[in-house]
Design a protein around this motif. Structure first.
Motif, PDB file in Angstrom:
ATOM      1  N   HIS A   1      52.703  -6.568  77.565  1.00  0.00           N
ATOM      2  CA  HIS A   1      53.164  -6.750  78.942  1.00  0.00           C
ATOM      3  C   HIS A   1      53.949  -8.060  78.985  1.00  0.00           C
ATOM      4  CE1 HIS A   1      52.241  -7.444  83.447  1.00  0.00           C
ATOM      5  NE2 HIS A   1      53.206  -6.554  83.335  1.00  0.00           N
ATOM      6  N   LEU A   2      55.272  -7.943  79.229  1.00  0.00           N
ATOM      7  CA  LEU A   2      56.166  -9.088  79.081  1.00  0.00           C
ATOM      8  C   LEU A   2      57.024  -9.339  80.330  1.00  0.00           C
ATOM      9  CD1 LEU A   2      57.323  -8.236  75.449  1.00  0.00           C
ATOM     10  CD2 LEU A   2      55.491  -9.804  76.112  1.00  0.00           C
ATOM     11  N   PRO A   3      56.435  -9.346  81.525  1.00  0.00           N
ATOM     12  CA  PRO A   3      57.241  -9.558  82.733  1.00  0.00           C
ATOM     13  C   PRO A   3      57.822 -10.955  82.831  1.00  0.00           C
ATOM     14  CG  PRO A   3      54.916  -9.630  83.268  1.00  0.00           C
ATOM     15  CD  PRO A   3      55.008  -9.169  81.844  1.00  0.00           C
ATOM     16  N   GLY A   4      57.135 -11.948  82.253  1.00  0.00           N
ATOM     17  CA  GLY A   4      57.653 -13.318  82.285  1.00  0.00           C
ATOM     18  C   GLY A   4      58.978 -13.421  81.570  1.00  0.00           C
ATOM     19  N   LEU A   5      59.077 -12.816  80.405  1.00  0.00           N
ATOM     20  CA  LEU A   5      60.329 -12.843  79.649  1.00  0.00           C
ATOM     21  C   LEU A   5      61.429 -12.074  80.375  1.00  0.00           C
ATOM     22  CD1 LEU A   5      58.881 -12.333  76.047  1.00  0.00           C
ATOM     23  CD2 LEU A   5      60.021 -14.386  76.921  1.00  0.00           C
ATOM     24  N   VAL A   6      61.054 -11.007  81.079  1.00  0.00           N
ATOM     25  CA  VAL A   6      62.040 -10.259  81.861  1.00  0.00           C
ATOM     26  C   VAL A   6      62.553 -11.113  83.021  1.00  0.00           C
ATOM     27  CG1 VAL A   6      62.397  -8.250  83.332  1.00  0.00           C
ATOM     28  CG2 VAL A   6      61.072  -8.019  81.223  1.00  0.00           C
ATOM     29  N   LEU A   7      61.644 -11.769  83.758  1.00  0.00           N
ATOM     30  CA  LEU A   7      62.025 -12.542  84.944  1.00  0.00           C
ATOM     31  C   LEU A   7      62.810 -13.796  84.589  1.00  0.00           C
ATOM     32  CD1 LEU A   7      58.769 -12.248  87.097  1.00  0.00           C
ATOM     33  CD2 LEU A   7      60.974 -11.123  87.500  1.00  0.00           C
ATOM     34  N   THR A   8      62.579 -14.373  83.407  1.00  0.00           N
ATOM     35  CA  THR A   8      63.330 -15.558  82.983  1.00  0.00           C
ATOM     36  C   THR A   8      64.590 -15.188  82.211  1.00  0.00           C
ATOM     37  OG1 THR A   8      61.940 -15.729  80.987  1.00  0.00           O
ATOM     38  CG2 THR A   8      61.279 -17.058  82.910  1.00  0.00           C
ATOM     39  N   CYS A   9      64.867 -13.883  82.135  1.00  0.00           N
ATOM     40  CA  CYS A   9      66.079 -13.368  81.457  1.00  0.00           C
ATOM     41  C   CYS A   9      66.107 -13.702  79.973  1.00  0.00           C
ATOM     42  CB  CYS A   9      67.346 -13.892  82.146  1.00  0.00           C
ATOM     43  SG  CYS A   9      67.480 -13.430  83.888  1.00  0.00           S
ATOM     44  N   ASP A  11      50.814  -5.189  54.621  1.00  0.00           N
ATOM     45  CA  ASP A  11      51.865  -6.161  54.936  1.00  0.00           C
ATOM     46  C   ASP A  11      52.576  -5.804  56.243  1.00  0.00           C
ATOM     47  OD1 ASP A  11      51.293  -7.630  52.653  1.00  0.00           O
ATOM     48  OD2 ASP A  11      52.732  -6.528  51.422  1.00  0.00           O
ATOM     49  N   ILE A  12      52.737  -4.506  56.501  1.00  0.00           N
ATOM     50  CA  ILE A  12      53.309  -4.068  57.779  1.00  0.00           C
ATOM     51  C   ILE A  12      52.407  -4.530  58.922  1.00  0.00           C
ATOM     52  CG2 ILE A  12      53.850  -2.069  59.230  1.00  0.00           C
ATOM     53  CD1 ILE A  12      54.666  -0.586  56.664  1.00  0.00           C
ATOM     54  N   ILE A  13      51.116  -4.283  58.775  1.00  0.00           N
ATOM     55  CA  ILE A  13      50.154  -4.700  59.804  1.00  0.00           C
ATOM     56  C   ILE A  13      50.221  -6.206  60.012  1.00  0.00           C
ATOM     57  CG2 ILE A  13      47.697  -4.891  60.377  1.00  0.00           C
ATOM     58  CD1 ILE A  13      48.659  -2.058  60.625  1.00  0.00           C
ATOM     59  N   GLY A  14      50.218  -6.961  58.905  1.00  0.00           N
ATOM     60  CA  GLY A  14      50.243  -8.421  58.996  1.00  0.00           C
ATOM     61  C   GLY A  14      51.485  -8.930  59.708  1.00  0.00           C
ATOM     62  N   LYS A  15      52.618  -8.296  59.461  1.00  0.00           N
ATOM     63  CA  LYS A  15      53.874  -8.731  60.077  1.00  0.00           C
ATOM     64  C   LYS A  15      53.859  -8.477  61.584  1.00  0.00           C
ATOM     65  CE  LYS A  15      58.895  -8.255  59.496  1.00  0.00           C
ATOM     66  NZ  LYS A  15      59.964  -7.607  58.706  1.00  0.00           N
ATOM     67  N   ILE A  16      53.394  -7.308  61.992  1.00  0.00           N
ATOM     68  CA  ILE A  16      53.350  -6.993  63.421  1.00  0.00           C
ATOM     69  C   ILE A  16      52.359  -7.913  64.137  1.00  0.00           C
ATOM     70  CG2 ILE A  16      52.796  -5.223  65.133  1.00  0.00           C
ATOM     71  CD1 ILE A  16      55.422  -4.750  63.714  1.00  0.00           C
ATOM     72  N   VAL A  17      51.228  -8.169  63.521  1.00  0.00           N
ATOM     73  CA  VAL A  17      50.243  -9.078  64.129  1.00  0.00           C
ATOM     74  C   VAL A  17      50.830 -10.482  64.279  1.00  0.00           C
ATOM     75  CG1 VAL A  17      48.043 -10.271  63.744  1.00  0.00           C
ATOM     76  CG2 VAL A  17      48.208  -7.802  63.368  1.00  0.00           C
ATOM     77  N   LYS A  18      51.471 -10.959  63.228  1.00  0.00           N
ATOM     78  CA  LYS A  18      52.040 -12.307  63.250  1.00  0.00           C
ATOM     79  C   LYS A  18      53.072 -12.457  64.372  1.00  0.00           C
ATOM     80  CE  LYS A  18      54.919 -15.444  60.477  1.00  0.00           C
ATOM     81  NZ  LYS A  18      55.605 -15.628  59.158  1.00  0.00           N
ATOM     82  N   PHE A  19      54.002 -11.528  64.436  1.00  0.00           N
ATOM     83  CA  PHE A  19      55.066 -11.674  65.424  1.00  0.00           C
ATOM     84  C   PHE A  19      54.622 -11.232  66.815  1.00  0.00           C
ATOM     85  CE2 PHE A  19      57.489 -11.926  61.483  1.00  0.00           C
ATOM     86  CZ  PHE A  19      58.271 -13.041  61.761  1.00  0.00           C
ATOM     87  N   GLY A  20      53.617 -10.355  66.874  1.00  0.00           N
ATOM     88  CA  GLY A  20      53.038 -10.029  68.169  1.00  0.00           C
ATOM     89  C   GLY A  20      52.427 -11.260  68.808  1.00  0.00           C
ATOM     90  N   LYS A  21      51.731 -12.064  68.019  1.00  0.00           N
ATOM     91  CA  LYS A  21      51.145 -13.313  68.526  1.00  0.00           C
ATOM     92  C   LYS A  21      52.232 -14.299  68.942  1.00  0.00           C
ATOM     93  CE  LYS A  21      46.786 -13.181  65.923  1.00  0.00           C
ATOM     94  NZ  LYS A  21      45.985 -13.822  64.842  1.00  0.00           N
ATOM     95  N   LYS A  22      53.316 -14.337  68.178  1.00  0.00           N
ATOM     96  CA  LYS A  22      54.415 -15.255  68.503  1.00  0.00           C
ATOM     97  C   LYS A  22      55.086 -14.844  69.817  1.00  0.00           C
ATOM     98  CE  LYS A  22      55.652 -18.202  66.455  1.00  0.00           C
ATOM     99  NZ  LYS A  22      55.362 -19.662  66.612  1.00  0.00           N
ATOM    100  N   ILE A  23      55.321 -13.551  69.994  1.00  0.00           N
ATOM    101  CA  ILE A  23      55.932 -13.079  71.239  1.00  0.00           C
ATOM    102  C   ILE A  23      54.989 -13.312  72.413  1.00  0.00           C
ATOM    103  CG2 ILE A  23      56.747 -11.002  72.447  1.00  0.00           C
ATOM    104  CD1 ILE A  23      57.682 -10.053  69.594  1.00  0.00           C
ATOM    105  N   ARG A  24      53.718 -13.183  72.168  1.00  0.00           N
ATOM    106  CA  ARG A  24      52.724 -13.501  73.204  1.00  0.00           C
ATOM    107  C   ARG A  24      52.878 -14.954  73.659  1.00  0.00           C
ATOM    108  NH1 ARG A  24      46.533 -14.496  71.869  1.00  0.00           N
ATOM    109  NH2 ARG A  24      45.509 -13.954  73.841  1.00  0.00           N
ATOM    110  N   GLU A  25      53.088 -15.859  72.706  1.00  0.00           N
ATOM    111  CA  GLU A  25      53.304 -17.265  73.051  1.00  0.00           C
ATOM    112  C   GLU A  25      54.579 -17.427  73.880  1.00  0.00           C
ATOM    113  OE1 GLU A  25      53.377 -19.573  69.498  1.00  0.00           O
ATOM    114  OE2 GLU A  25      51.343 -19.003  68.883  1.00  0.00           O
TER     115      GLU A  25
END
Length: 361
Positions: A175-183, A228-242
């Motif tokens: 759920h990424l409404p903040g990124l949508v609202l800040t363009c 490695d696929i799982i690890g990559k998605i987890v890593k960048f999922g956490k980064k996008i969450r930040e």
């Protein structure tokens, strides 16, 4: 309060961004034509072989086999709205198609979608590692009963070359409404694509996201191990969450009146509307979900997730006896408004006093 501090209401600021996880494996039977080139006799045979094999697996004990052509349109669409099936599986022009779903509905397999089998497991929050173990064991159980199309050079063979190799798609619903609202969403999407991943709407490729919900998933399936696929998605999922939490912070501290107005406007519309379509309702519910996550609205995000599903056309039809035809859209919009007014009015109005005070400084 310091910028970036973790304000908590019923739901902490760091909760609710990663809604759910899903792992899917594409598999085809050895010696059988792929779905896109198979005749009806082949598709019938594949369906029967897959259904019989799935019925014998441990994971499908007590499960249910749903043949798409035997289900009413409303029931098929409800499966789509709860993300149990893809839109492709609903194309009844292509042979027998179906879904075998586990008793707890957390695991299953689509039969004769793009591939003979699309095996999946889904769960709440960030749970990809656990789901990979579940779907891997399920896949092994199926493979002990069916021979898969496999190449020592290319790995598992699939109808679309982009799925060959592991056949895996690991995804996070975010759920990424903040990124949508800040363009900032477009910038994040470009960055994700450059890193070999992709963002899609919540219902898959080509779908829109009025509610700010997106799927992050891998693009590369060949030449990389499943772990490695799982690890990559987890890593960048956490980064996008930040990134999302930072965007919400910027809204809170740099544009508080805009955020307050957005929240109050969403609440006002949902508690007073007499007709509302799915797109607009989802957009306002997304805003209230973010408000709940940030501590401005006293509701559980899980409750709002249920409303986001409940407002979908087939669910409105099931709950209120409306029809699915385009001519019945006004009746559905009225039923949706009745549903939302009743549910959202049960919660206290959003408390945005902090934002108003901040905007007055």
């Amino acid at each position: 309060m310091e910028r970036g501090a973790n304000t908590k209401g019923r739901q902490g600021l760091t909760d609710g961004v990663i809604i759910s996880s899903r792992v899917r494996l594409a598999r085809n039977l050895a010696g059988e034509r792929f779905v896109n080139s198979a005749d009806s006799e082949t598709l019938e045979r594949v369906f029967k072989r897959c259904a019989e094999a799935l019925a014998k697996t441990r994971k499908m004990r007590g499960g249910t086999l749903c043949k798409m052509e035997d289900l009413p349109e409303r029931d098929r669409l409800m499966l789509l709205e709860t993300r149990k099936v893809s839109s492709d599986l609903l194309d009844l022009a292509i042979g027998p198609r179906g879904l075998y779903l586990s008793k707890d509905a957390s695991c299953g397999a689509m039969i004769n979608e793009e591939d003979h089998l699309r095996i999946f497991a889904m769960g709440s929050g960030l749970s990809l590692s656990r789901l990979w173990r579940t779907v891997n064991a399920f896949d092994d159980d199926i493979e002990s009963r069916l021979e898969y199309a496999f190449s020592g050079k290319y790995g598992y063979l699939t109808a679309c070359p982009t799925n060959a190799g592991t056949g895996m798609r690991a995804s996070l619903m975010m759920h990424l409404p903040g990124l949508v609202l800040t363009c900032d969403m477009e910038k994040v999407v470009r960055g994700v694509n450059q890193l070999g991943m992709t963002f899609r709407g919540e219902y898959g490729e080509g779908s829109k996201s009025p509610d700010g919900i997106y799927q992050l998933s891998n693009q590369q399936t060949m030449g990389i191990a499943e772990e490695d696929i799982i690890g990559k998605i987890v890593k960048f999922g956490k980064k996008i969450r930040e990134f999302e939490l930072d965007a919400r912070d910027r809204l809170r501290y740099d544009n508080p009146v805009f955020l307050a107005d957005k929240i109050c406007r969403a609440h006002s519309i949902l508690t007073s509307c007499r007709m509302i379509d799915t797109f607009e309702a989802a957009s306002h519910l997304s805003t209230l979900r973010m408000a709940a996550d940030m501590g401005f609205f006293d509701a559980e995000t899980g409750q709002l997730d249920a409303f986001l599903t409940g407002i979908q056309p087939a669910h409105i039809c099931a709950g209120f006896g409306a029809e699915l035809s385009s001519e019945s859209a006004p009746a559905r919009d009225a039923a949706r408004a009745d549903f939302l007014r009743g549910e959202i009015s049960r919660f206290p109005a959003p408390d945005v006093s902090e934002l108003i005070r901040r905007g007055a400084r």
